[in-house]
Scaffold this motif. Structure first.
Motif, PDB file in Angstrom:
ATOM      1  N   ARG A  96       0.599  -0.171 -11.167  1.00 36.53           N
ATOM      2  CA  ARG A  96       0.686  -0.421  -9.731  1.00 36.53           C
ATOM      3  C   ARG A  96       0.248  -1.841  -9.388  1.00 36.53           C
ATOM      4  O   ARG A  96       0.900  -2.546  -8.608  1.00 36.53           O
ATOM      5  N   LEU A  97      -0.859  -2.283  -9.980  1.00 34.71           N
ATOM      6  CA  LEU A  97      -1.324  -3.649  -9.726  1.00 34.71           C
ATOM      7  C   LEU A  97      -0.326  -4.682 -10.233  1.00 34.71           C
ATOM      8  O   LEU A  97      -0.124  -5.729  -9.607  1.00 34.71           O
ATOM      9  N   ALA A  98       0.287  -4.378 -11.391  1.00 39.15           N
ATOM     10  CA  ALA A  98       1.291  -5.312 -11.917  1.00 39.15           C
ATOM     11  C   ALA A  98       2.470  -5.443 -10.955  1.00 39.15           C
ATOM     12  O   ALA A  98       2.976  -6.550 -10.723  1.00 39.15           O
ATOM     13  N   ARG A  99       2.906  -4.316 -10.369  1.00 43.25           N
ATOM     14  CA  ARG A  99       4.012  -4.385  -9.405  1.00 43.25           C
ATOM     15  C   ARG A  99       3.606  -5.174  -8.167  1.00 43.25           C
ATOM     16  O   ARG A  99       4.381  -5.992  -7.664  1.00 43.25           O
ATOM     17  N   GLU A 100       2.392  -4.909  -7.667  1.00 45.54           N
ATOM     18  CA  GLU A 100       1.947  -5.617  -6.469  1.00 45.54           C
ATOM     19  C   GLU A 100       1.839  -7.121  -6.716  1.00 45.54           C
ATOM     20  O   GLU A 100       2.259  -7.931  -5.891  1.00 45.54           O
TER      21      GLU A 100
ATOM     22  N   LEU B  83      12.975  -3.634 -12.456  1.00 48.12           N
ATOM     23  CA  LEU B  83      12.142  -2.554 -12.999  1.00 48.12           C
ATOM     24  C   LEU B  83      11.111  -2.113 -11.970  1.00 48.12           C
ATOM     25  O   LEU B  83      10.860  -0.910 -11.788  1.00 48.12           O
ATOM     26  N   SER B  84      10.506  -3.067 -11.272  1.00 46.54           N
ATOM     27  CA  SER B  84       9.516  -2.736 -10.250  1.00 46.54           C
ATOM     28  C   SER B  84      10.142  -1.943  -9.110  1.00 46.54           C
ATOM     29  O   SER B  84       9.564  -0.952  -8.637  1.00 46.54           O
ATOM     30  N   ILE B  85      11.322  -2.357  -8.662  1.00 40.95           N
ATOM     31  CA  ILE B  85      12.002  -1.630  -7.586  1.00 40.95           C
ATOM     32  C   ILE B  85      12.318  -0.200  -8.028  1.00 40.95           C
ATOM     33  O   ILE B  85      12.079   0.771  -7.284  1.00 40.95           O
ATOM     34  N   ALA B  86      12.862  -0.053  -9.227  1.00 48.66           N
ATOM     35  CA  ALA B  86      13.230   1.274  -9.722  1.00 48.66           C
ATOM     36  C   ALA B  86      12.017   2.191  -9.814  1.00 48.66           C
ATOM     37  O   ALA B  86      12.085   3.378  -9.461  1.00 48.66           O
ATOM     38  N   GLU B  87      10.875   1.670 -10.291  1.00 47.99           N
ATOM     39  CA  GLU B  87       9.674   2.495 -10.407  1.00 47.99           C
ATOM     40  C   GLU B  87       9.151   2.920  -9.042  1.00 47.99           C
ATOM     41  O   GLU B  87       8.730   4.070  -8.855  1.00 47.99           O
TER      42      GLU B  87
END
Length: 438
Positions: free
Chosen positions: A226-230, A402-406
């Motif tokens: 989650r932090l990586a996506r943010e 990848l972030s959007i899909a997750e």
């Protein structure tokens, strides 16, 4: 608790019967040498018996090698991510050392009892606790043989001291032996059930510890993702824009276009201020990225304006506009975060890779779903290959899709990307609205 009471009753009974035998022997022949010999043997028997019971008690309470008395962790193994994980060892109720010395101890106790029985028949009653000891320490076959032999010895001793054999002398020891066998079998059943319960409890503790460790590791990994996506969708995107606009400002200064360079520096300042605000939100513990000051519609509109302004600062002719379809409703915070981050990541890809002249962000509230479409007229790409095997680049970029899909998958939504070479790209997102959200 029941086993402890039975064990204490056995030891107390042995002591009482031994004391009764000594008392009757001394009262019958107070000055006889045999009476003093019986007293001495009784003292030795008592000392040997007490020593054996003490050793057995310590062995019963002593855990297995390396485990604690409560079945707590013996050691800590390293699990995933280098984290220490407790390893539970079950308790053992009887050590091998006591098993090794228990049989000789029982032989000494039995031999001392036989010696006392030769002196006086009043020690015959000690056969009853001896039945339990033999059945408890010996195997089934050997214990039955021992009970038969002890019964025969008692009958013979009473016959020897009485000078005559009566039916009661035979039936009494036989009934006592039979009752002792029944009680010993019941005691062993209780003991076995207690051991099984302790093993089940130790297994339950071990399983709970492993489950807690697994859940902790899963939580840590989920939080890292989650932090990586943010970070990717906020700070990294902003810093990337700052780098690109700064390069454009350098080129403008080299050509002597100070007005353009000044405008680009202002864009850098604006982007840096926005990233600083995001960073402070992380520090304050607001890393969920919830929309704080404005509605989702306003934030999406501002994102489009920022994208167009940064593109102009770099010298790109990208026009970006926002469109609203339907009457907006209040969305749950995770929905707003996902839609905002998806828009930011999509527009970042458009700005850096698509070579587009137009981008349109459309937020729709039609029917039971909320939709988001990000369209651009750029060069396009192979969307199926990109989604099938997302490949982050060596410089750390490439996580956008990848972030959007997750994010969308976590909300049970649907993501569709339509693109082909030279025909632009459409990123279509649909999230279901529940009854509470409408």
């Amino acid at each position: 608790m029941v086993l402890r009471v039975l064990r204490i009753a056995l030891h107390v009974g042995f002591a009482v019967l031994l004391a009764v035998g000594v008392a009757r022997t001394l009262l019958t022949a107070p000055h006889a040498v045999s009476s003093y010999a019986a007293l001495a043997l009784a003292v030795v028997l008592a000392a040997v018996y007490v020593a054996g019971t003490v050793v057995e008690k310590r062995a019963a309470e002593k855990p297995a090698s390396g485990a604690s008395s409560t079945g707590r962790p013996r050691a800590r193994q390293t699990g995933r991510q280098g984290q220490a994980r407790p390893v539970y060892q079950p308790r053992t109720r009887r050590s091998t050392s006591f098993k090794r010395y228990g049989i000789p101890w029982l032989a000494v106790v039995t031999a001392l009892w036989v010696a006392l029985l030769v002196i006086s028949g009043d020690f015959s009653w000690l056969a009853f606790p001896l039945f339990f000891l033999h059945i408890h320490l010996l195997g089934p076959r050997h214990s039955i043989v021992a009970v038969v032999v002890i019964t025969a010895v008692v009958i013979a001793a009473q016959w020897y001291h009485a000078g005559d054999l009566h039916v009661a002398m035979v039936l009494g020891p036989m009934f006592g032996a039979g009752f002792a066998v029944v009680m010993a079998v019941a005691y062993r059943s209780l003991y076995t059930e207690g051991v099984n319960q302790r093993r089940a409890l130790d297994e339950l503790r071990r399983t709970r510890a492993e489950l807690a460790s697994t859940q902790h590791e899963a939580g840590v990994l989920a939080e890292r993702e989650r932090l990586a996506r943010e970070i990717h969708d906020t700070l990294a995107q902003g810093l990337s824009s700052i780098v690109l606009v700064s390069r454009a400002a350098d080129q403008a200064l080299e050509t002597g276009d100070s007005d353009t360079a000044l405008e680009q520096v202002r864009t850098v300042h604006s982007t840096a201020a926005e990233n600083l605000s995001e960073a402070r939100a992380f520090v304050r513990g607001l890393s969920t990225g919830e929309v704080q000051d404005n509605s989702l519609v306003e934030r999406l509109r501002r994102t489009c304006e920022t994208t167009e302004r940064e593109a102009a600062a770099r010298g790109d002719g990208l026009r970006c506009r926002f469109e609203l379809d339907g009457e907006p409703v209040q969305l749950p915070a995770p929905y707003e975060v996902a839609l905002l981050r998806a828009t930011q990541a999509s527009l970042s890809n458009v700005s850096r890779h698509a070579q587009a002249t137009t981008a349109v962000v459309t937020l729709g509230f039609v029917g039971p779903d909320v939709t988001l479409d990000v369209f651009d007229d750029g060069i396009g790409f192979d969307s199926e290959a990109a989604l099938a095997a997302p490949a982050p680049r060596p410089d750390g970029s490439g996580y956008g899709l990848l972030s959007i899909a997750e994010r969308i998958a976590a909300l049970n939504g649907h993501l569709q990307i339509e693109s082909s070479d030279g025909e632009g790209t459409v990123v279509a997102i649909r999230l279901p609205l529940g009854e509470d959200d409408e």
